[in-house]
Design an enzyme around this catalytic site. Structure first.
Site, PDB file in Angstrom:
ATOM      1  N   ASP A  75       0.868  -1.166   0.000  1.00  0.00           N
ATOM      2  CA  ASP A  75       0.000   0.000   0.000  1.00  0.00           C
ATOM      3  C   ASP A  75       0.914   1.228   0.000  1.00  0.00           C
ATOM      4  OD1 ASP A  75      -2.044   1.795   0.032  1.00  0.00           O
ATOM      5  OD2 ASP A  75      -3.084   0.946   1.762  1.00  0.00           O
TER       6      ASP A  75
HETATM    7  C1  BGC Z   1      -4.916   3.520   0.200  1.00  0.00           C
HETATM    8  C2  BGC Z   1      -5.010   2.588  -0.979  1.00  0.00           C
HETATM    9  C3  BGC Z   1      -4.804   3.362  -2.255  1.00  0.00           C
HETATM   10  C4  BGC Z   1      -3.452   4.028  -2.180  1.00  0.00           C
HETATM   11  C5  BGC Z   1      -3.117   4.832  -3.429  1.00  0.00           C
HETATM   12  C6  BGC Z   1      -3.647   4.346   0.179  1.00  0.00           C
HETATM   13  O1  BGC Z   1      -3.687   5.337   1.158  1.00  0.00           O
HETATM   14  O2  BGC Z   1      -4.947   2.775   1.394  1.00  0.00           O
HETATM   15  O3  BGC Z   1      -6.257   1.973  -0.990  1.00  0.00           O
HETATM   16  O4  BGC Z   1      -4.882   2.510  -3.361  1.00  0.00           O
HETATM   17  O5  BGC Z   1      -3.450   4.916  -1.087  1.00  0.00           O
HETATM   18  O6  BGC Z   1      -3.908   5.942  -3.543  1.00  0.00           O
END
Ligand code: BGC
Length: 806
Positions: free
Chosen positions: A229
């Site tokens: 993530d």
């Molecule tokens: C979120 C993800 C997301 C990523 C990119 C993170 O903060 O948890 O779900 O895909 O950011 O935006």
């Protein structure tokens, strides 16, 4: 290895760079080797490709894209095929925008109704969540784009999401929190998967060998890529060692340098790095070579699909005296701010810049209704406005039926912050009560991405829960209200009566580092049903304008067969649900569990024979002593229901057991055997865990893994000052009625994430310096920060030069 030849030509530095992001969304490219960049983009219900500078919280605008209903909404359709159609549309839009990996769907389990991101997740049930996710994955990937189911795993809380540890037993992990992912991977065939921010039983998900090696790649045979993530990598070396292939977004060259050094010092083998590089090459080359080149997508067709999806997902919870569908020409008053400015998606990284936005206040004119007036009625911010209230109440008096649009506002649910209660804003309730005093025919249209308490529901004749219905939802609602569409949504989560009734009430969210999953398997209906806790609307529930009768259940070794008949006067769809239970089980288990379902469209008077086959999940449970999926032998009850509490047919199936080794001592686990898990003591939880409850207390100095909001423990007065300042800013933004995602993100992120998200400005060495300062050694820390800055800049420059000038 498939790409041996290319790998042989790569330097160790190139390989290492390839395993972390080059920019906010893309990977490193190596033109001399014919390796282009791969581009990732959110998100689950629409493509969010940022045109200008990338940031992952949706702060900068993105290119227009269709905003489909969010996952929480779509799961109410109980239609994985529809999920697949949406997936296909998402894949098409991604391909047009040059996106190779769509960062979704999100399928974490709704452990508590308060998780701020529940609107992005499908269900409290892993089987339903998994089937929906598999539909999305297949659809997205049919367009030559990878889907990336997320967040793997046990990520059911936003508070300090990057610095918390989920403590749970292996059986709960497998049966509740992993089964959905298993379905998305095995049946959906996902090409990518995103690890979650949190730790699972003491190890970060991204470097958790049990999750990634044993289960994902080992047992499920997954051979796609694993992506962190955003900012979620803790120790890149450990991540790579566990088979996590790509660290995102922008650690600069710091992570790559660490990896090179780890290979050179023998901490990790080059073969391990090569295995990740091989998988990355397979993904990058497949995606950049195979994507269909379309110039544009059909905006109108996607808008129409979004509308159909919203119509199939709205759940009619109440319809007294058949007030709905409205008769042609009914004199209606349209009241509520949401009728003018719909609440149609959630805040955070999933936020889409919709191609257009339908509004009930505009579309209602196209229907055969006599609109006597429209009024906003309440302030979205929650403030009381008596003038607006009076206008709405006066208007309500002059109408036969009031259409009241209300629910949770933008601040109430967002990525980055959990809700603190389950209520809707009080000013909306006050208005509803005032309207009810002058007009008893109120149809509520509730927008909320999650379950809410509904003590006000007695004021309503009818209630349509539309969740967050996407850009075209307004038309779908009007179609349902007027009978053009017969509602067929069914709840994918329980609506409890009070928050206090929910199973994780005492355990959610984690107070300190550890989130203890003491409720075990008893999530959602599994709990209410077993512990006999009354709920307002059960899992699987939803009304239709017609009725369905069930008959002739036959169960054999491979499945069940029964007949469903539409006995009413209107065409419509029913969701038949298969539940399985084992009375007097030796191994404790919920009263019943969803093991299959089928959405069936039937014309008025039509009947159909339906078959739901059993599968590998129908009778299995995870045995913690044999460490395998086993089946308890016995006479199972198979139930066909229109909700988990409305069982229409029952049959028995005798199943042979697979082991005589039982995992539990019945007398030591009374709560788990009765399902009364609201207050599990340490001793019993330890019995479930199979080890002592680990301590989650913060003590001593802060470390790079502690969240920035933990600076209230800081020894340095400057750090405590910074903490107070940040807290004030957070409060201010909350008071302003709009969550500041930047502040929320910073607040909950650990110090180490600074190095992972600043594009090479900050290295881990500098982060350690910052933490030293926070812990009260100001000058020592400052020295490391300043020295580290210059060292990092110069090393980065040289590294980039070497890999780009080859
Ligand atoms: C979120 C993800 C997301 C990523 C990119 C993170 O903060 O948890 O779900 O895909 O950011 O935006």
């Amino acid at each position: 290895m498939k790409h041996q030849e290319t790998i042989k030509k790569m330097t160790l530095e190139e390989k290492a760079a390839f395993l972390s992001g080059k920019g906010e969304w893309q990977t490193w490219d190596f033109p001399r080797l014919g390796i282009p960049s791969m581009y990732c983009s959110d998100g689950p219900h629409g493509i969010r490709k940022q045109a200008g500078a990338g940031d992952h919280l949706g702060l900068n605008p993105s290119l227009p894209a269709t905003c489909f209903p969010t996952a929480a909404t779509m799961a109410n359709s109980w239609d994985p095929q529809l999920g697949s159609e949406i997936g296909k549309a998402l894949g098409e839009e991604a391909a047009v925008q040059g996106v190779h990996v769509v960062l979704g769907p999100g399928l974490n389990i709704k452990r508590s109704p308060l998780c701020g991101r529940n609107f992005e997740y499908f269900s409290e049930d892993p089987y339903l969540a998994g089937k929906m996710a598999a539909g999305y994955v297949q659809g997205i990937q049919s367009q030559g784009v990878y889907a990336c189911p997320k967040h793997f795993a046990v990520n059911s809380q936003e508070l300090r999401r990057m610095a918390m540890n989920a403590v749970l037993d292996e059986r709960t992990l497998r049966e509740i929190y992993l089964t959905g992912f298993e379905i998305a991977v095995k049946e959906g065939g996902a090409g990518a998967i995103m690890t979650s921010y949190n730790q699972v039983n003491g190890t970060y998900a991204n470097e958790n060998e049990h999750l990634l090696k044993d289960i994902l790649r080992g047992e499920w045979g997954y051979n796609g890529i694993v992506i962190t993530d955003w900012g979620g990598s803790n120790d890149h070396i450990r991540g790579v060692a566990a088979g996590s292939d790509l660290e995102m977004p922008t650690p600069g060259m710091d992570s790559a340098r660490q990896l090179v050094e780890a290979v050179q010092t023998g901490k990790i083998s080059e073969e391990t790095v090569d295995a990740c590089v091989d998988r990355m090459l397979e993904a990058v080359l497949t995606l950049t070579g195979g994507q269909k080149k379309t110039a544009e997508f059909d905006e109108e067709a996607h808008h129409a699909l979004a509308r159909r999806a919203a119509a199939e997902s709205a759940v009619l919870l109440k319809n007294q005296e058949k007030i709905l569908p409205l008769k042609p020409g009914t004199r209606v008053a349209l009241i509520g701010d949401f009728a003018f400015e719909p609440r149609y998606q959630g805040a955070g990284s999933s936020m889409v810049n919709a191609t257009k936005l339908d509004k009930m206040s505009e579309l209602i004119k196209e229907y055969n209704l006599n609109v006597v007036g429209m009024a906003k009625g309440y302030m979205r911010s929650g403030e009381i406005n008596e003038v607006m209230e009076k206008e709405a109440v006066d208007l309500a008096q002059s109408a036969d039926v009031v259409l009241y649009c209300f629910g949770l506002d933008e601040l109430s649910e967002s990525e980055g912050i959990d809700r603190t209660h389950m209520r809707i804003p009080q000013n909306q309730v006050t208005l509803l009560e005032a309207i009810a005093r002058v007009n008893e025919n109120i149809v509520g249209i509730l927008s909320a991405g999650a379950a809410v308490e509904m003590p006000w529901h007695t004021n309503l004749r009818a209630l349509l829960h539309v969740y967050l219905y996407g850009q075209a939802g307004a038309g779908a609602v009007l179609d349902i209200l007027t009978g053009k569409v017969n509602p067929s949504g069914r709840l994918s989560e329980t609506c409890p009566i009070r928050y206090e009734d929910t199973p994780a009430f005492r355990y959610f969210p984690a107070a300190e580092r550890n989130s203890e999953y003491r409720e075990g398997l008893y999530v959602g209906y599994r709990y209410y049903d077993t512990a006999k806790v009354r709920v307002l609307y059960p899992f699987g529930f939803g009304l239709s304008y017609t009725e369905f009768a069930y008959s002739d259940l036959k169960a054999d070794r491979d499945g069940v067969e029964f007949t469903v008949k539409n006995t009413g006067k209107m065409d419509g769809a029913e969701v038949a649900q298969l539940y399985v239970g084992l009375p007097d089980a030796k191994v404790f288990r919920p009263e019943k569990e969803l093991k299959g379902f089928r959405k069936i469209f039937l014309k008025a008077g039509e009947s159909r024979q339906v078959r739901i086959p059993f599968d590998d999940k129908t009778f299995r449970y995870w045995n913690v002593r044999t460490s395998r999926w086993e089946t308890e032998g016995g006479v199972y009850t198979v139930m066909i229901g229109a909700s988990c509490l409305d069982i229409r047919l029952r049959a028995e199936v005798t199943v042979e057991g697979t082991t005589e080794t039982y995992p539990y001592y019945t007398n030591r686990m009374p709560s788990y055997y009765s399902g009364l898990i609201s207050q599990v003591e340490d001793k019993e939880f330890e019995e479930l865990l199979g080890h002592p409850v680990p301590s989650g207390k913060w003590s001593g100095n802060l470390t790079v893994n502690d969240a920035i909001c933990q600076m209230y423990y800081a020894k340095s007065p400057i750090a405590r000052f910074a903490y107070n300042k940040l807290t004030q800013m957070k409060k201010k933004s909350e008071e302003a009625g709009k969550p500041d995602l930047n502040i929320l993100f910073i607040y909950n992120m650990p110090f180490r994430a600074i190095a992972k998200m600043t594009g090479g400005m900050v290295s881990m060495e500098m982060v350690e310096g910052i933490v030293t300062m926070v812990n009260g050694h100001f000058f020592r820390g400052l020295g490391r920060v300043i020295g580290g800055f210059f060292r990092n800049q110069s090393r980065n420059r040289k590294y980039v030069k070497r890999i780009t000038e080859k």
